[in-house]
Design an enzyme around this catalytic site. Structure first.
Site, PDB file in Angstrom:
ATOM      1  N   ARG A 124      -2.240  -3.781   0.081  1.00  0.00           N
ATOM      2  CA  ARG A 124      -2.745  -3.611   1.451  1.00  0.00           C
ATOM      3  C   ARG A 124      -2.241  -4.696   2.392  1.00  0.00           C
ATOM      4  O   ARG A 124      -2.473  -4.626   3.596  1.00  0.00           O
ATOM      5  CB  ARG A 124      -4.271  -3.554   1.437  1.00  0.00           C
ATOM      6  CG  ARG A 124      -4.941  -4.735   0.761  1.00  0.00           C
ATOM      7  CD  ARG A 124      -6.414  -4.433   0.524  1.00  0.00           C
ATOM      8  NE  ARG A 124      -7.066  -5.439  -0.304  1.00  0.00           N
ATOM      9  CZ  ARG A 124      -7.082  -5.425  -1.635  1.00  0.00           C
ATOM     10  NH1 ARG A 124      -6.455  -4.480  -2.291  1.00  0.00           N
ATOM     11  NH2 ARG A 124      -7.716  -6.372  -2.306  1.00  0.00           N
ATOM     12  N   LYS A 132      -9.813   7.011 -11.107  1.00  0.00           N
ATOM     13  CA  LYS A 132      -8.487   7.413 -11.602  1.00  0.00           C
ATOM     14  C   LYS A 132      -8.568   7.840 -13.065  1.00  0.00           C
ATOM     15  O   LYS A 132      -7.936   8.817 -13.469  1.00  0.00           O
ATOM     16  CB  LYS A 132      -7.499   6.237 -11.498  1.00  0.00           C
ATOM     17  CG  LYS A 132      -7.076   5.861 -10.084  1.00  0.00           C
ATOM     18  CD  LYS A 132      -6.003   4.772 -10.149  1.00  0.00           C
ATOM     19  CE  LYS A 132      -5.797   4.109  -8.794  1.00  0.00           C
ATOM     20  NZ  LYS A 132      -4.922   2.933  -8.855  1.00  0.00           N
ATOM     21  N   LYS A 190       4.278   0.139  -4.996  1.00  0.00           N
ATOM     22  CA  LYS A 190       4.363  -1.172  -5.625  1.00  0.00           C
ATOM     23  C   LYS A 190       4.501  -1.014  -7.139  1.00  0.00           C
ATOM     24  O   LYS A 190       5.362  -1.614  -7.763  1.00  0.00           O
ATOM     25  CB  LYS A 190       3.125  -2.005  -5.273  1.00  0.00           C
ATOM     26  CG  LYS A 190       3.142  -3.388  -5.872  1.00  0.00           C
ATOM     27  CD  LYS A 190       1.955  -4.230  -5.430  1.00  0.00           C
ATOM     28  CE  LYS A 190       1.950  -5.541  -6.206  1.00  0.00           C
ATOM     29  NZ  LYS A 190       0.811  -6.394  -5.879  1.00  0.00           N
TER      30      LYS A 190
HETATM   31  O1  G6P Z   1       1.919   1.030  -3.974  1.00  0.00           O
HETATM   32  P1  G6P Z   1       1.219   1.683  -5.108  1.00  0.00           P
HETATM   33  O2  G6P Z   1       1.393   0.943  -6.399  1.00  0.00           O
HETATM   34  O3  G6P Z   1       1.662   3.122  -5.224  1.00  0.00           O
HETATM   35  O4  G6P Z   1      -0.322   1.675  -4.802  1.00  0.00           O
HETATM   36  C1  G6P Z   1      -0.897   2.396  -3.763  1.00  0.00           C
HETATM   37  C2  G6P Z   1      -2.361   2.084  -3.574  1.00  0.00           C
HETATM   38  O5  G6P Z   1      -3.118   2.604  -4.650  1.00  0.00           O
HETATM   39  C3  G6P Z   1      -4.039   1.810  -5.392  1.00  0.00           C
HETATM   40  O6  G6P Z   1      -4.925   2.645  -6.054  1.00  0.00           O
HETATM   41  C4  G6P Z   1      -4.802   0.784  -4.592  1.00  0.00           C
HETATM   42  O7  G6P Z   1      -6.116   1.171  -4.318  1.00  0.00           O
HETATM   43  C5  G6P Z   1      -4.129   0.396  -3.288  1.00  0.00           C
HETATM   44  O8  G6P Z   1      -4.404  -0.957  -3.059  1.00  0.00           O
HETATM   45  C6  G6P Z   1      -2.655   0.628  -3.326  1.00  0.00           C
HETATM   46  O9  G6P Z   1      -2.104   0.212  -2.102  1.00  0.00           O
END
Ligand code: G6P
Length: 555
Positions: free
Chosen positions: A275, A518, A208
């Site tokens: 999610r 992170k 995303k």
């Molecule tokens: O789709 P992205 O931006 O790579 O995110 C991937 C994932 O990582 C994040 O840290 C969140 O905890 C998730 O809710 C998300 O789905």
């Protein structure tokens, strides 16, 4: 706060009165058992094995009213920015809305955008599947590796696994493979490309934000695998990427910066939470490439069916509302912090992993919408495995150890019917015998008196006794697990989580709790980089505990 309402207080008082009535007794009341069921379009829900009476249900529906559940669901469907901390709408229902049913975010009909992307995915997946779009050396792209983590991985994998042996989907995927690469552990990358040839492999980078560290490193890792492998065939790096890498992202410019051509980037929108994104290009691109767009359309139709049900069915017959209210009852009033999802369907082997993220990332919160600290524990610990495997593993604990409310899920028909000559029952009936037996074993248990009557020696009776009174609910799908049912099941559990969050009064759509780790990982990464370059570099900014482990690791 919802716990300040008289409806909450009444439920808390009622919970004390229920304690004294064993499920064995409750289950003797046939009128009650018949009342504690609901049905919707091929799904029967039996919740008669909950520690609940008709009065409990009345009180729970009163609570739903006190929490303004209907209004909150309507606000979501109207595109209100209900994700207040990120100032975003929550519109995953628009992802599966038919083209003629508009849904609006900030005055714009987003269903038009959704169908534009769906049409582009269909065109692209048709071209890849027919061989019209091919690899740089002219080979058909038969293997898909989908890179992504969390919401950009778990839902698509759930659907992929669920349909692998479904007749229509299986036929559509003949000769093709789909693999997922999520973990930054290089072993996962090695597993993902094991036995694959870059010439007939298409890599889909799904993120995303297009900034997730794990996904970006895995994308660079597979980019190198493609570029190196295809260079040996005389293909330039630019051609290797153009023919063998595509992206799915809500941050299209970032995907382009990575080197992926704009026509190879499938977009989605900030009103789709990670999610809750399996019905966006996140899931539909890899799944349509593998199973074809007709299968993904049926999956979306199943999810939409449950969306309509959520928004229109009376609360008392509303499956996700019932599931959500029972979750509130078990966790907030019965003190059960954990719950198990137990599909008697091997094809649902990744269902619990997906719903674990949906539910625990959504409702694992400590504050209410307005930021004040919740005076009760919200969220539940979700886990699960398919039955009967779980029976030979953790069911010991749920029968005689802690109380864990269970969701039993099954299908009347098998995806792969098998009945051996001379066997008493078909293999599916054998599986289902367990699906019907376990909820009663949990509810009724077995008393010391019953054991005595069976002649069990006195010393063994306490060990062999089952206290029972352990709540469960059963979801029985009338057909087999096909793409439509797979979509229904997904939406049912997504909505269950949203209903619970709405009643607790928290924001089910942000996830600030994943950020701190992170940030600290960035600090460690910088240290590792410095220390690898210069073994004498000082370890800075860590407590003695972490510093000592880091020293051991670096040595
Ligand atoms: O789709 P992205 O931006 O790579 O995110 C991937 C994932 O990582 C994040 O840290 C969140 O905890 C998730 O809710 C998300 O789905």
């Amino acid at each position: 706060m919802i716990n300040d309402t008289p409806q909450w207080t009444r439920l808390a008082a009622h919970a004390k009165t229920i304690e004294s009535t064993h499920l064995r007794t409750l289950l003797k009341d046939e009128a009650r058992n018949a009342a504690l069921t609901a049905e919707h379009n091929g799904i029967t829900l039996d919740y008669s094995r909950q520690n609940a009476t008709l009065e409990t249900m009345d009180l729970l529906f009163d609570l739903a009213e006190a929490a303004h559940l209907r209004e909150k669901l309507a606000a979501i469907a109207s595109g209100d920015h209900v994700n207040a901390t990120e100032d975003r709408a929550v519109m995953h229902m628009a992802l599966r809305s038919p083209a003629n049913k508009p849904m609006y975010v900030d005055g714009k009909n987003v269903v038009e955008d959704v169908h534009e992307v769906l049409a582009a995915i269909r065109r692209f997946s048709d071209r890849v599947r027919s061989g019209e779009a091919h690899g740089a050396t002219g080979k058909k792209l038969l293997n898909i590796v989908s890179i992504g983590i969390g919401g950009s991985y778990l839902g698509p994998e759930y659907v992929f696994e669920a349909l692998r042996h479904e007749k229509v989907a299986k036929a559509a995927a003949a000769g093709r493979t789909l693999r997922f690469l999520a973990n930054v552990d290089p072993v996962d990358a090695a597993r993902a490309v094991e036995g694959l040839n870059p010439e007939d492999t298409l890599v889909v980078v799904v993120s995303k934000t297009f900034t997730t560290a794990e996904t970006m490193l895995n994308a660079r890792t597979l980019r190198k695998w493609l570029v190196d492998g295809l260079a040996a065939k005389g293909v330039s790096a630019a051609d290797a990427i153009r023919h063998h890498m595509i992206a799915v992202s809500a941050a299209v410019p970032k995907a382009q910066e990575f080197g992926i051509a704009p026509e190879n980037v499938f977009g989605f929108w900030d009103w789709v939470g990670g999610r809750y994104s399996v019905c966006s290009a996140v899931g539909i691109v890899p799944l349509a490439l593998h199973y074809g767009a007709d299968v993904t359309d049926a999956f979306l139709a199943g999810a939409h069916d449950l969306d309509e049900h959520l928004l229109n069915a009376p609360l008392r017959q509303n499956l996700p509302v019932l599931l959500g209210l029972l979750g509130i009852w078990n966790s907030s009033f019965q003190g059960h912090a954990t719950r198990a999802m137990l599909p008697y369907a091997q094809a649902l082997l990744r269902f619990a992993a997906h719903i674990q993220q949906v539910d625990m990332e959504s409702n694992g919160k400590r504050v209410a919408l307005d930021g004040s600290v919740l005076p009760f524990a919200a969220g539940e610990i979700n886990f699960g495995e398919p039955g009967t495997n779980g029976q030979h593993s953790f069911y010991q604990l749920i029968h005689q150890g802690r109380v864990v409310p269970c969701d039993f899920i099954a299908f009347c028909k098998s995806q792969t019917p098998t009945h051996l000559a001379g066997e008493k029952v078909s293999n599916h009936d054998e599986l289902m015998s367990n699906f019907f037996a376990q909820p009663d074993a949990l509810a009724n248990g077995k008393t010391v008196e019953e054991l005595a009557a069976e002649g069990v020696p006195a010393a063994l009776r306490p060990h062999k006794a089952f206290p029972g009174n352990r709540p469960s609910l059963s979801l029985l799908f009338h057909g087999s697990l096909d793409a439509f049912a797979c979509g229904q099941l997904l939406a049912l559990y997504e909505h269950r989580t949203v209903v619970q969050g709405a009643i607790w009064g928290l924001n089910s759509f942000d996830q600030w709790g994943v950020e701190l780790g992170k940030v600290l990982a960035t600090q460690v990464r910088n240290q590792l980089s410095a220390s690898r370059a210069d073994a004498a570099a000082e370890l800075k900014g860590f407590n003695s505990s972490t510093a000592s482990l880091l020293k051991r690791y670096l040595a």
